[in-house]
Design an enzyme around this catalytic site. Structure first.
Site, mmCIF file in Angstrom:
data_model
loop_
_atom_site.group_PDB
_atom_site.id
_atom_site.type_symbol
_atom_site.label_atom_id
_atom_site.label_comp_id
_atom_site.label_asym_id
_atom_site.label_seq_id
_atom_site.Cartn_x
_atom_site.Cartn_y
_atom_site.Cartn_z
ATOM 1 N N GLY A 165 8.319 5.684 -32.485
ATOM 2 C CA GLY A 165 8.418 4.395 -33.036
ATOM 3 C C GLY A 165 9.146 4.063 -34.479
ATOM 4 C CE1 TYR A 218 5.450 6.268 -18.483
ATOM 5 C CE2 TYR A 218 6.449 5.091 -16.813
ATOM 6 C CZ TYR A 218 5.701 5.002 -17.873
ATOM 7 O OH TYR A 218 5.350 3.667 -18.423
ATOM 8 C CG PHE A 248 6.496 -4.799 -11.918
ATOM 9 C CD1 PHE A 248 5.233 -4.705 -12.030
ATOM 10 C CD2 PHE A 248 7.193 -4.828 -10.846
ATOM 11 C CE1 PHE A 248 4.361 -4.648 -10.990
ATOM 12 C CE2 PHE A 248 6.490 -4.192 -9.718
ATOM 13 C CZ PHE A 248 4.966 -4.486 -9.785
#
Ligand code: UDP
Length: 325
Positions: free
Chosen positions: A36, A141, A169
């Site tokens: 981040g 994942y 998605f």
């Protein structure tokens, strides 16, 4: 209501924080800033710079702030990296979620929104994909996210946790203030825009022999702001029960179509060349988001690929080097 947003300095977490603050929530961002960016943290949010492995730091956040709900974005999320290092992805994604859930249980916090993924369906049985379709994660994942979904179920049984698992998605686009800056960048749209900015020579198209209309992979791109708003709707519905939703637009675009649209939006020729397939990529991923539409009235405001790419392009032009810190 006070929210804890893990990964609130990341791509999706920063815009979710922005939308939460707009909607009147107070937000504590929990992020160790390895992936981040400090600049991506909304100025009205409190930043706790700490790691999810640090259970002491997690507990003190819940002790210090009157947190009533958690949105959990922080995770390793690049599918292809997970194919190389499955144990890291499973150990850290699942282990960190458990640390968070334990701290929540200890402080009696009972609302949780999970950033999950379409990868839980692997190579899907049918398109568009519905929530009840078979689960066969296409990568470590996706497996790590499905494990967390299952753990949430048992936390509901034991602690009365209410959760929503949101299976994204392809999150794409940007808000005015916050956009996509990954290091290294692996995602299609920001890579195309880097070519348009002159920062890369060309785009590699990973595979042109998939069983799709032009041989390149089909994906369902959803605007980040639509995604963020779905999180808030799901949060507000939690008192009526836990739930699992797909989040996409229901319309798929091939990689080649995304390349063409990016050329149109940027006015740059964006050279592209065919490269081998990337491991872990299913041919087609398109969501049915009928369930969240029906149950929560969620509507994608920007279903249009062009608008999504335009928003990303505005942000990339304003931040050609991404975030400074
Ligand atoms: N892709 C590509 N070249 C790139 C990056 C991505 O052809 O440099 C393709 C990738 O194979 C997939 C689609 O673009 O079919 C979207 O990939 P991305 O990494 O953006 O998201 P994912 O679908 O992996 O979540």
């Amino acid at each position: 209501m006070m929210m804890l947003v893990t990964g609130g300095a990341g791509y999706i977490g920063s815009v979710a924080t922005e939308e939460l603050i707009k909607a009147g929530y107070d937000v504590v961002v929990y992020d160790n800033l390895t992936q981040g960016h400090r600049q991506a943290v909304h100025p009205q949010a409190v930043l706790v710079e700490a790691h999810l492995a640090d259970r002491g730091a997690l507990n003190s956040v819940f002790a210090k702030h009157d947190i009533q709900a958690v949105m959990h974005f922080a995770a390793h999320s690049v599918v292809s990296f997970s194919m190389h290092d499955p144990l890291l992805f499973i150990r850290e994604n699942v282990g960190h979620a458990i640390n968070l859930l334990e701290a929540m249980a200890a402080h009696d916090v009972k609302r949780f929104i999970l950033s999950s993924t379409a990868n839980v369906y692997g190579d899907p049985e049918r398109i568009p994909i519905r929530e009840e379709d078979g689960l066969a994660p296409g990568s470590p994942y996706g497996e790590s996210k499905l494990m967390i979904e299952r753990i949430l179920h048992w936390c509901e049984v034991r602690y009365g946790l209410r959760y929503a698992s949101l299976r994204y998605f392809n999150a794409a686009g940007a808000s005015e203030a916050y956009g996509e800056h990954h290091d290294p960048e692996t995602h299609l749209i920001p890579l195309l825009l880097k070519v348009a900015l002159g920062q890369r020579e060309h785009l590699d198209i990973y595979g042109s022999d998939y069983p799709t209309r032009d041989g390149t992979c089909v994906r369902d791109y959803i605007h980040l702001i639509d995604l963020a708003q779905a999180h808030i709707l799901a949060l507000e519905a939690l008192d009526e029960g836990s739930r699992i939703y797909n989040l996409g637009n229901g319309e798929g675009f091939t990689v080649q179509e995304v390349v063409t649209t990016a050329r149109e939006v940027t006015g740059h020729p964006i050279p592209a060349r065919i490269a081998p397939r990337r491991s872990g990529d299913p041919a087609t991923l398109v969501a049915s988001s009928e369930k969240i539409r029906r149950e929560l009235g969620w509507e994608a405001r920007s279903p249009d690929l062009r608008e999504i790419i335009e928003s990303a392009w505005r942000w990339q032009q304003a931040h050609p080097e991404g975030y400074a810190e």
